[in-house]
Design a protein around this motif. Structure first.
Motif, PDB file in Angstrom:
ATOM      1  N   LYS A   1       5.427  19.377   0.604  1.00 39.40           N
ATOM      2  CA  LYS A   1       4.284  19.251  -0.299  1.00 39.40           C
ATOM      3  C   LYS A   1       3.925  20.605  -0.907  1.00 39.40           C
ATOM      4  O   LYS A   1       3.796  21.595  -0.203  1.00 39.40           O
ATOM      5  CB  LYS A   1       3.081  18.716   0.469  1.00 39.40           C
ATOM      6  CG  LYS A   1       1.854  18.430  -0.396  1.00 39.40           C
ATOM      7  CD  LYS A   1       0.665  18.092   0.512  1.00 39.40           C
ATOM      8  CE  LYS A   1      -0.644  18.106  -0.228  1.00 39.40           C
ATOM      9  NZ  LYS A   1      -0.879  16.879  -0.975  1.00 39.40           N
TER      10      LYS A   1
ATOM     11  N   ARG B   1      -1.649  24.874  -2.111  1.00 42.99           N
ATOM     12  CA  ARG B   1      -2.671  25.335  -3.039  1.00 42.99           C
ATOM     13  C   ARG B   1      -2.139  26.404  -3.982  1.00 42.99           C
ATOM     14  O   ARG B   1      -2.472  26.422  -5.168  1.00 42.99           O
ATOM     15  CB  ARG B   1      -3.847  25.879  -2.227  1.00 42.99           C
ATOM     16  CG  ARG B   1      -5.025  26.298  -3.063  1.00 42.99           C
ATOM     17  CD  ARG B   1      -6.120  26.894  -2.199  1.00 42.99           C
ATOM     18  NE  ARG B   1      -7.276  27.268  -2.994  1.00 42.99           N
ATOM     19  CZ  ARG B   1      -7.369  28.388  -3.706  1.00 42.99           C
ATOM     20  NH1 ARG B   1      -6.369  29.246  -3.725  1.00 42.99           N
ATOM     21  NH2 ARG B   1      -8.450  28.647  -4.409  1.00 42.99           N
TER      22      ARG B   1
ATOM     23  N   TYR C   1      -0.426  16.108 -10.720  1.00 39.95           N
ATOM     24  CA  TYR C   1      -1.615  16.414  -9.914  1.00 39.95           C
ATOM     25  C   TYR C   1      -2.751  15.404 -10.078  1.00 39.95           C
ATOM     26  O   TYR C   1      -3.818  15.567  -9.504  1.00 39.95           O
ATOM     27  CB  TYR C   1      -2.098  17.842 -10.195  1.00 39.95           C
ATOM     28  CG  TYR C   1      -1.147  18.878  -9.642  1.00 39.95           C
ATOM     29  CD1 TYR C   1      -0.938  18.977  -8.267  1.00 39.95           C
ATOM     30  CD2 TYR C   1      -0.432  19.727 -10.482  1.00 39.95           C
ATOM     31  CE1 TYR C   1      -0.053  19.917  -7.740  1.00 39.95           C
ATOM     32  CE2 TYR C   1       0.453  20.667  -9.968  1.00 39.95           C
ATOM     33  CZ  TYR C   1       0.639  20.753  -8.599  1.00 39.95           C
ATOM     34  OH  TYR C   1       1.520  21.671  -8.086  1.00 39.95           O
TER      35      TYR C   1
ATOM     36  N   TYR D   1      -2.755  12.624  -8.718  1.00 42.46           N
ATOM     37  CA  TYR D   1      -2.765  11.701  -7.584  1.00 42.46           C
ATOM     38  C   TYR D   1      -3.284  12.298  -6.282  1.00 42.46           C
ATOM     39  O   TYR D   1      -2.588  12.319  -5.286  1.00 42.46           O
ATOM     40  CB  TYR D   1      -1.371  11.087  -7.395  1.00 42.46           C
ATOM     41  CG  TYR D   1      -0.901  10.389  -8.661  1.00 42.46           C
ATOM     42  CD1 TYR D   1      -1.252   9.061  -8.892  1.00 42.46           C
ATOM     43  CD2 TYR D   1      -0.177  11.070  -9.639  1.00 42.46           C
ATOM     44  CE1 TYR D   1      -0.867   8.422 -10.066  1.00 42.46           C
ATOM     45  CE2 TYR D   1       0.205  10.437 -10.815  1.00 42.46           C
ATOM     46  CZ  TYR D   1      -0.140   9.120 -11.023  1.00 42.46           C
ATOM     47  OH  TYR D   1       0.229   8.493 -12.190  1.00 42.46           O
ATOM     48  N   ASP D   2      -4.524  12.804  -6.299  1.00 44.25           N
ATOM     49  CA  ASP D   2      -5.184  13.066  -5.008  1.00 44.25           C
ATOM     50  C   ASP D   2      -5.727  11.719  -4.533  1.00 44.25           C
ATOM     51  O   ASP D   2      -5.410  10.676  -5.112  1.00 44.25           O
ATOM     52  CB  ASP D   2      -6.267  14.149  -5.151  1.00 44.25           C
ATOM     53  CG  ASP D   2      -7.424  13.720  -6.052  1.00 44.25           C
ATOM     54  OD1 ASP D   2      -7.329  12.655  -6.696  1.00 44.25           O
ATOM     55  OD2 ASP D   2      -8.417  14.458  -6.108  1.00 44.25           O
ATOM     56  N   GLU D   3      -6.555  11.736  -3.486  1.00 44.80           N
ATOM     57  CA  GLU D   3      -6.985  10.456  -2.935  1.00 44.80           C
ATOM     58  C   GLU D   3      -7.738   9.621  -3.975  1.00 44.80           C
ATOM     59  O   GLU D   3      -7.445   8.441  -4.162  1.00 44.80           O
ATOM     60  CB  GLU D   3      -7.852  10.684  -1.697  1.00 44.80           C
ATOM     61  CG  GLU D   3      -7.417   9.796  -0.556  1.00 44.80           C
ATOM     62  CD  GLU D   3      -8.323   9.947   0.650  1.00 44.80           C
ATOM     63  OE1 GLU D   3      -8.182  10.967   1.342  1.00 44.80           O
ATOM     64  OE2 GLU D   3      -9.149   9.049   0.877  1.00 44.80           O
ATOM     65  N   ARG D   4      -8.687  10.255  -4.655  1.00 49.89           N
ATOM     66  CA  ARG D   4      -9.463   9.508  -5.641  1.00 49.89           C
ATOM     67  C   ARG D   4      -8.583   9.096  -6.819  1.00 49.89           C
ATOM     68  O   ARG D   4      -8.675   7.978  -7.327  1.00 49.89           O
ATOM     69  CB  ARG D   4     -10.656  10.352  -6.117  1.00 49.89           C
ATOM     70  CG  ARG D   4     -11.454   9.691  -7.211  1.00 49.89           C
ATOM     71  CD  ARG D   4     -12.882  10.178  -7.276  1.00 49.89           C
ATOM     72  NE  ARG D   4     -13.612   9.464  -8.318  1.00 49.89           N
ATOM     73  CZ  ARG D   4     -13.699   9.859  -9.589  1.00 49.89           C
ATOM     74  NH1 ARG D   4     -13.111  10.985  -9.983  1.00 49.89           N
ATOM     75  NH2 ARG D   4     -14.377   9.142 -10.472  1.00 49.89           N
TER      76      ARG D   4
ATOM     77  N   SER E   1      -5.385   8.494  -6.821  1.00 46.90           N
ATOM     78  CA  SER E   1      -4.518   7.383  -6.425  1.00 46.90           C
ATOM     79  C   SER E   1      -5.283   6.068  -6.451  1.00 46.90           C
ATOM     80  O   SER E   1      -4.759   5.042  -6.875  1.00 46.90           O
ATOM     81  CB  SER E   1      -3.948   7.613  -5.017  1.00 46.90           C
ATOM     82  OG  SER E   1      -3.207   8.818  -4.992  1.00 46.90           O
TER      83      SER E   1
ATOM     84  N   SER F   1       1.609  12.799  -2.327  1.00 47.02           N
ATOM     85  CA  SER F   1       0.321  12.639  -1.647  1.00 47.02           C
ATOM     86  C   SER F   1       0.537  12.309  -0.176  1.00 47.02           C
ATOM     87  O   SER F   1       1.005  11.229   0.173  1.00 47.02           O
ATOM     88  CB  SER F   1      -0.492  11.532  -2.326  1.00 47.02           C
ATOM     89  OG  SER F   1      -1.497  11.062  -1.457  1.00 47.02           O
TER      90      SER F   1
ATOM     91  N   GLU G   1      -1.588  11.807   2.286  1.00 46.39           N
ATOM     92  CA  GLU G   1      -2.451  10.747   2.829  1.00 46.39           C
ATOM     93  C   GLU G   1      -1.822   9.384   2.564  1.00 46.39           C
ATOM     94  O   GLU G   1      -1.637   8.582   3.486  1.00 46.39           O
ATOM     95  CB  GLU G   1      -3.841  10.788   2.171  1.00 46.39           C
ATOM     96  CG  GLU G   1      -4.604  12.100   2.322  1.00 46.39           C
ATOM     97  CD  GLU G   1      -4.214  13.161   1.273  1.00 46.39           C
ATOM     98  OE1 GLU G   1      -3.492  12.809   0.313  1.00 46.39           O
ATOM     99  OE2 GLU G   1      -4.620  14.328   1.430  1.00 46.39           O
TER     100      GLU G   1
ATOM    101  N   ARG H   1     -10.662  17.556  -9.507  1.00 42.96           N
ATOM    102  CA  ARG H   1      -9.803  18.040  -8.428  1.00 42.96           C
ATOM    103  C   ARG H   1      -9.618  19.557  -8.520  1.00 42.96           C
ATOM    104  O   ARG H   1      -9.659  20.257  -7.506  1.00 42.96           O
ATOM    105  CB  ARG H   1      -8.440  17.338  -8.499  1.00 42.96           C
ATOM    106  CG  ARG H   1      -7.503  17.845  -7.429  1.00 42.96           C
ATOM    107  CD  ARG H   1      -6.158  17.151  -7.444  1.00 42.96           C
ATOM    108  NE  ARG H   1      -5.386  17.582  -6.286  1.00 42.96           N
ATOM    109  CZ  ARG H   1      -4.156  17.194  -6.011  1.00 42.96           C
ATOM    110  NH1 ARG H   1      -3.542  16.332  -6.814  1.00 42.96           N
ATOM    111  NH2 ARG H   1      -3.542  17.629  -4.940  1.00 42.96           N
TER     112      ARG H   1
ATOM    113  N   GLU I   1     -10.565  21.921  -5.487  1.00 47.61           N
ATOM    114  CA  GLU I   1      -9.520  22.575  -4.702  1.00 47.61           C
ATOM    115  C   GLU I   1      -9.268  24.019  -5.115  1.00 47.61           C
ATOM    116  O   GLU I   1      -8.764  24.808  -4.326  1.00 47.61           O
ATOM    117  CB  GLU I   1      -8.215  21.768  -4.781  1.00 47.61           C
ATOM    118  CG  GLU I   1      -8.348  20.414  -4.095  1.00 47.61           C
ATOM    119  CD  GLU I   1      -7.035  19.645  -4.050  1.00 47.61           C
ATOM    120  OE1 GLU I   1      -5.950  20.258  -4.127  1.00 47.61           O
ATOM    121  OE2 GLU I   1      -7.106  18.405  -3.941  1.00 47.61           O
TER     122      GLU I   1
END
Ligand code: AVJ
Length: 324
Positions: free
Chosen positions: A15, A18, A40, A42-45, A47, A116, A118, A227, A231
């Protein structure tokens, strides 16, 4: 219930951290046409928002792709054959691949690949409990980067890559060809690629698909700034950028942008990035293909297009490619 087929080692974690996120964001925002990499989103929110896009009336891709898969799944499973390693690029949520796995003949292993972590761990747990005989070997990676695939315990007949949803649409033409070359290497001789490819169509259809009435696509686009704020400790004002998407016929792509609503300055890692009113950040391209253009690119990358399935309106294609 823990499935012992899940490989919990972290040795397949590639992965991007940062540091590379920051570096790529800075490179993009220093360009005269500012841009940000769509991977980028596709972070949790992001996705979750993408899953909601996939349920929208206007966003035709998942529905049509699934109807094509349903109509031809026997033939697809027959072409793929028994005892394979199935690799899914950008596995996201696992619904699509479950339908395929359910119809394959005694597959040996499933390798989900996603940026991702998660998502990947959730999917792995879920699939391993549903398919106790299938070895699930997750790889966390950016599939545009170099990474190695794990080797399953049992012998297999071939490696088949599954790349649904027309994710290939995000690549510019040259990277798209390079990506196919990479896939051809990954699946080796006697390998195959089952891929969803979105096709050219009336731009008004595309306009609705990328400018949905509920504003989910807009939220998905803006989430990229959110994001970056979170981040990378940046200070984008989310209400001062608006979603804008249109079809660019000369380049055969839908472009998504975020338009600055005023002259403004953003701070990022001791740098300031200034925007004039109306200036855009280009956040995504979604290329639409002709069957012949795609075939040309695939064959230049070392694949033979063995079979193409379409819906009646010819809006979307599912294609079965084999390595030459
Ligand atoms: C996942 C790249 C296929 O381009 O249609 C959907 C992403 N962006 N709505 C696409 C997306 C806005 C999607 N792909």
């Amino acid at each position: 219930m823990q499935n012992e087929c899940v490989d919990r080692k972290t040795s397949y974690d590639f992965k991007p951290g940062r540091e590379s996120f920051l570096a790529e964001v800075l490179i993009g925002l220093r360009k005269s046409q500012k841009e940000l990499p769509s991977k980028y989103f596709y972070d949790e929110r992001g996705s979750r928002l993408f899953e909601r896009i996939c349920e929208l009336e206007e966003y035709y891709i998942p529905r049509i792709e699934h109807s094509i898969m349903e109509a031809h799944i026997r033939e697809i499973a027959e072409l793929i054959g028994p005892r394979i390693i199935l690799v899914e690029y950008g596995s996201g949520n696992c619904e699509k691949v479950r339908f395929l796995i359910d119809h394959l003949h005694d597959p040996v292993a499933f390798i989900p690949l996603d940026i991702s972590r998660e998502q990947l761990l959730n999917v792995t747990k879920k699939l391993a409990s549903i398919y106790p005989r299938l070895q699930v070997l997750p790889v966390c990676a950016d599939y545009t980067s170099n990474f190695k695939l794990p080797i399953p315990r049992q012998a297999s007949k071939r490696t088949v890559v599954y790349f649904p949803g027309s994710t290939i649409s995000n690549f510019d033409p040259r990277p798209a060809k390079h990506f196919l070359e990479h896939v051809a290497r990954v699946c080796g001789s006697n390998g195959a690629l089952l891929i969803g490819v979105d096709l050219k169509k009336d731009p008004t259809i595309l306009h609705s698909a990328y400018n949905d009435r509920e504003g989910i696509t807009a939220a998905f686009n803006l989430n990229l700034l959110e994001r970056i704020n979170r981040e990378l400790e940046c200070d984008f004002q989310l209400d001062q950028f608006h979603h804008y998407a249109f079809y660019n016929p000369r380049e055969s792509r839908v472009e998504m942008h975020l338009i600055s609503q005023k002259d403004q300055v953003v701070h990022l890692n001791n740098e300031t990035v200034s925007f004039i009113r109306g200036e855009s950040i280009w956040t995504e391209s979604s290329y639409k293909y002709n069957l012949s253009d795609f075939e040309q690119m695939a064959s230049a990358a070392g694949f033979k297009v063995e079979r193409v399935w379409l819906d009646e309106r010819q809006w979307f294609s599912v294609q079965y490619l084999v390595t030459r």
